[in-house]
Write an enzyme that holds these catalytic residues in place. Structure first.
Site, PDB file in Angstrom:
ATOM      1  N   GLU A   1      -6.413   6.655  -1.107  1.00 33.90           N
ATOM      2  CA  GLU A   1      -6.331   5.465  -0.249  1.00 33.90           C
ATOM      3  C   GLU A   1      -6.900   4.243  -0.971  1.00 33.90           C
ATOM      4  O   GLU A   1      -6.341   3.152  -0.900  1.00 33.90           O
ATOM      5  CB  GLU A   1      -7.057   5.696   1.084  1.00 33.90           C
ATOM      6  CG  GLU A   1      -6.440   6.769   1.968  1.00 33.90           C
ATOM      7  CD  GLU A   1      -5.017   6.466   2.410  1.00 33.90           C
ATOM      8  OE1 GLU A   1      -4.467   5.399   2.087  1.00 33.90           O
ATOM      9  OE2 GLU A   1      -4.431   7.323   3.093  1.00 33.90           O
TER      10      GLU A   1
ATOM     11  N   HIS B   1       0.837  -1.203   0.000  1.00 31.55           N
ATOM     12  CA  HIS B   1       0.000   0.000   0.000  1.00 31.55           C
ATOM     13  C   HIS B   1       0.877   1.259   0.000  1.00 31.55           C
ATOM     14  O   HIS B   1       0.637   2.192  -0.772  1.00 31.55           O
ATOM     15  CB  HIS B   1      -0.903  -0.040   1.246  1.00 31.55           C
ATOM     16  CG  HIS B   1      -1.694   1.204   1.511  1.00 31.55           C
ATOM     17  ND1 HIS B   1      -3.033   1.316   1.212  1.00 31.55           N
ATOM     18  CD2 HIS B   1      -1.323   2.399   2.045  1.00 31.55           C
ATOM     19  CE1 HIS B   1      -3.453   2.524   1.559  1.00 31.55           C
ATOM     20  NE2 HIS B   1      -2.440   3.210   2.060  1.00 31.55           N
ATOM     21  N   GLU B   2       1.901   1.253   0.837  1.00 35.74           N
ATOM     22  CA  GLU B   2       2.780   2.431   0.925  1.00 35.74           C
ATOM     23  C   GLU B   2       3.584   2.623  -0.364  1.00 35.74           C
ATOM     24  O   GLU B   2       3.746   3.756  -0.839  1.00 35.74           O
ATOM     25  CB  GLU B   2       3.735   2.293   2.120  1.00 35.74           C
ATOM     26  CG  GLU B   2       3.044   2.255   3.473  1.00 35.74           C
ATOM     27  CD  GLU B   2       2.093   3.412   3.695  1.00 35.74           C
ATOM     28  OE1 GLU B   2       2.367   4.525   3.230  1.00 35.74           O
ATOM     29  OE2 GLU B   2       1.049   3.190   4.324  1.00 35.74           O
TER      30      GLU B   2
ATOM     31  N   HIS C   1       1.452   4.321  -2.869  1.00 34.53           N
ATOM     32  CA  HIS C   1       1.380   5.789  -2.759  1.00 34.53           C
ATOM     33  C   HIS C   1       2.563   6.442  -3.489  1.00 34.53           C
ATOM     34  O   HIS C   1       2.419   7.508  -4.073  1.00 34.53           O
ATOM     35  CB  HIS C   1       1.403   6.224  -1.297  1.00 34.53           C
ATOM     36  CG  HIS C   1       0.068   6.159  -0.603  1.00 34.53           C
ATOM     37  ND1 HIS C   1      -1.083   6.712  -1.126  1.00 34.53           N
ATOM     38  CD2 HIS C   1      -0.292   5.614   0.588  1.00 34.53           C
ATOM     39  CE1 HIS C   1      -2.086   6.522  -0.286  1.00 34.53           C
ATOM     40  NE2 HIS C   1      -1.649   5.852   0.763  1.00 34.53           N
TER      41      HIS C   1
END
Ligand code: ZN
Length: 253
Positions: free
Chosen positions: A189, A130-131, A134
């Site tokens: 997100e 997920h990071e 980003h």
């Protein structure tokens, strides 16, 4: 400070950092920043890269590193993967009860020991994915710019001489904090969750890993003993919706 300066001389292309969970920016500060067009127009990609490098160095310097066993576990979770889409990754684990993680544009991944204590290997992998998402999607670059605008407005920095020359150590400290506290939009997100889902599956983890990780965050936010987690997640009403989306995705694949 010495560490920050030496990092400046060895700059690589950074685009910013991202955080797993965050707190709303002070609306007054944002209004201030928006009202100062000079800051919005004069910060370049290069400036963002420099400020990102300084922020990571600052955060590394001010956080205590967790016991080496955490890093060993994280490396095991990553199964030897040291690069994603050409982005070389480097890992550190901060010793703190906070449930958090963030990534920077240079591939610096920072995971908090509190998150690793609370999550399974597969869940940690989903969060790391997920990071990285980003970063891939350039959300981190935007977040760093937003953090800069807010802090610059606070400091009323003169922009004519460029950003770096006028940056004081306290500014970098405030920027690093502002950056860690920065908030992504719901859409960002959702997009990063999609990447976390793909990443964890590609790494060989269960397709419910991203869902389980988000569900874990929800559990922690409702747990009165999770003192730091509570602080991190109380401002995230979107987490339930994110978890539901990842569950539906896993069920349909
Ligand atoms: Zn995120």
């Amino acid at each position: 400070m010495k560490r920050i300066l030496s990092l400046l001389t060895a700059l690589v292309v950074l685009s910013g950092c991202s955080v797993l969970q965050n707190i709303h920016l002070d609306p007054n500060l944002l209004a201030q920043a928006a009202g100062n067009a000079a800051y919005a127009t004069t910060i370049s990609d290069e400036d963002i890269a420099i400020l990102s490098a300084q922020s990571v160095a600052q955060l590394d310097a001010q956080n205590k590193m967790a016991d080496p066993s955490y890093l060993t576990r994280l490396n095991k979770i990553m199964k030897g993967v040291r690069e994603v889409n050409g982005l070389p990754l480097n890992f550190k684990v901060y010793k703190t009860n906070e449930i958090n993680a963030f990534a920077c544009g240079d591939g610096s991944i920072r995971v908090y020991s509190g998150l690793m204590d609370a999550m399974s290997d597969a869940e940690v992998a989903a969060i790391v994915g997920h990071e990285i998402g980003h970063v891939n999607l350039k959300h981190t670059k935007k977040a760093m710019k937003t953090a800069y605008l807010a802090v610059a407005a606070r400091y009323a920095l003169a922009s004519a001489g460029g950003v770096v020359g006028g940056v004081a150590a306290s500014f970098v400290g405030d920027l690093a904090q502002q950056f860690v506290d920065s908030k992504f939009s719901q859409k960002q997100e959702f997009q990063a969750d999609e990447q976390g889902y793909q990443f964890s599956v590609q790494m060989g983890y269960d397709k419910y890993s991203m869902y389980n990780a988000l569900n874990r965050l929800l559990e922690l936010s409702g747990n009165s003993t999770a003192t730091m987690g509570q602080k991190m997640f109380s401002s995230h009403p979107d987490t339930a919706e994110r978890a539901a989306r990842m569950k539906a995705k896993a069920e349909s694949n």
